[in-house]
Design an enzyme around this catalytic site. Structure first.
Site, short mmCIF file in Angstrom:
data_model
loop_
_atom_site.label_atom_id
_atom_site.label_comp_id
_atom_site.label_asym_id
_atom_site.label_seq_id
_atom_site.Cartn_x
_atom_site.Cartn_y
_atom_site.Cartn_z
N SER A 138 0.85 -1.19 0.00
CA SER A 138 0.00 0.00 0.00
C SER A 138 0.88 1.24 0.00
O SER A 138 2.04 1.20 0.45
CB SER A 138 -0.91 0.01 1.24
OG SER A 138 -1.54 1.27 1.41
N TYR A 151 -1.98 0.29 10.86
CA TYR A 151 -2.12 -0.29 9.52
C TYR A 151 -0.90 0.04 8.67
O TYR A 151 -0.35 -0.82 7.97
CB TYR A 151 -3.40 0.24 8.87
CG TYR A 151 -3.63 -0.25 7.46
CD1 TYR A 151 -4.18 -1.50 7.21
CD2 TYR A 151 -3.30 0.54 6.36
CE1 TYR A 151 -4.39 -1.96 5.92
CE2 TYR A 151 -3.50 0.10 5.06
CZ TYR A 151 -4.05 -1.14 4.84
OH TYR A 151 -4.25 -1.59 3.56
#
Length: 245
Positions: A138, A151
């Protein structure tokens, strides 16, 4: 370039991005797709919409001791050409702040479980001297933000692991493709306002399928996100702290 896969393993069998990648693959209808996850009913539903031979197997990313025997059983059925590592959860940071055990679960699902599973996978791929691993990282891995730092930390760890694994696989006949999408509009991010450089599951799937036909080691989605990530690293920390998302 990657030949058309005949046997594919999707870790995170209900993943929307994983399904989008499968739907975009240039693979024959008799390709065997193995959906691995916890919700076998949901996987069966999703599998029915894919143009391949699909079977489902139970896989729990947090059950670390089960990963080696799980992988051994999959490869006992024959060589695997493509492994897509798409298992992951996104828990709001405010929930993690209140419940550190939820933060631990996120780290186990998004990082630790993928490390143990992919190391087991790699041993088999090295033995067959072929295959491709797709790892979903990501843009959050580039520089974690206060809005989702747990995260981001998990993705940063996964990204570093994938880069190191790719280097270790050089010359083995096995390839690793690292995927770094921006904010992906989908079920996982439902209810959240799209961030800048947002993309869709379909766009990620198409980009990964296109990258598999090349020798690219990394794919950014959207493509210009790679340039933006360089700028992100240069933002002074006091300004970075002011970002709400």
């Amino acid at each position: 370039m990657t030949p058309r896969p005949r046997r594919v393993l999707l870790l995170g069998g209900t993943s929307e991005i994983g399904r989008a990648i499968l739907s975009s693959l240039d693979a024959p209808p008799d390709t065997e797709v193995i959906l691995a996850g916890r919700d076998e009913r949901r996987m069966a539903e999703l599998g029915g919409a894919l143009p391949f031979r699909v079977r489902t197997v139970h896989y729990d990313g947090t059950a670390l001791e089960s990963h080696q025997p799980f992988v051994d059983a999959v490869f006992a059925g024959g060589p695997v050409d493509l492994v897509i590592s798409a298992a992951g959860i996104l828990t709001p940071q405010e929930v993690l702040d209140r419940d550190p055990l939820q933060a631990g679960l996120l780290m186990e699902t998004n990082l630790t479980g993928q490390v143990t599973t992919l190391l087991a996978v790699t041993r088999h791929l090295r033995a067959q001297r072929s295959g491709v691993i797709v790892v979903l990282s990501s843009v959050a891995a580039v520089r974690p933000r206060k809005a989702n730092f747990v995260y981001g930390a998990a993705k940063a760890g996964l990204d570093a692991f994938a880069r190191g694994l790719a280097d270790s696989l050089h010359g083995s006949g096995v390839r690793l493709l690292l995927v770094r999408p921006g904010f992906v509009i989908g079920r996982m991010t439902a209810g959240l306002p799209p961030a800048p450089a947002a993309t869709t599951t379909a766009a990620v799937g198409a980009a990964v399928a296109a990258a598999l036909a090349t020798s690219a080691p990394v794919v950014w989605v959207p493509r210009g996100l790679g340039v933006l990530s360089t700028a992100m690293r240069l933002v002074p920390r006091p300004l970075w702290r002011r970002l709400s998302r």
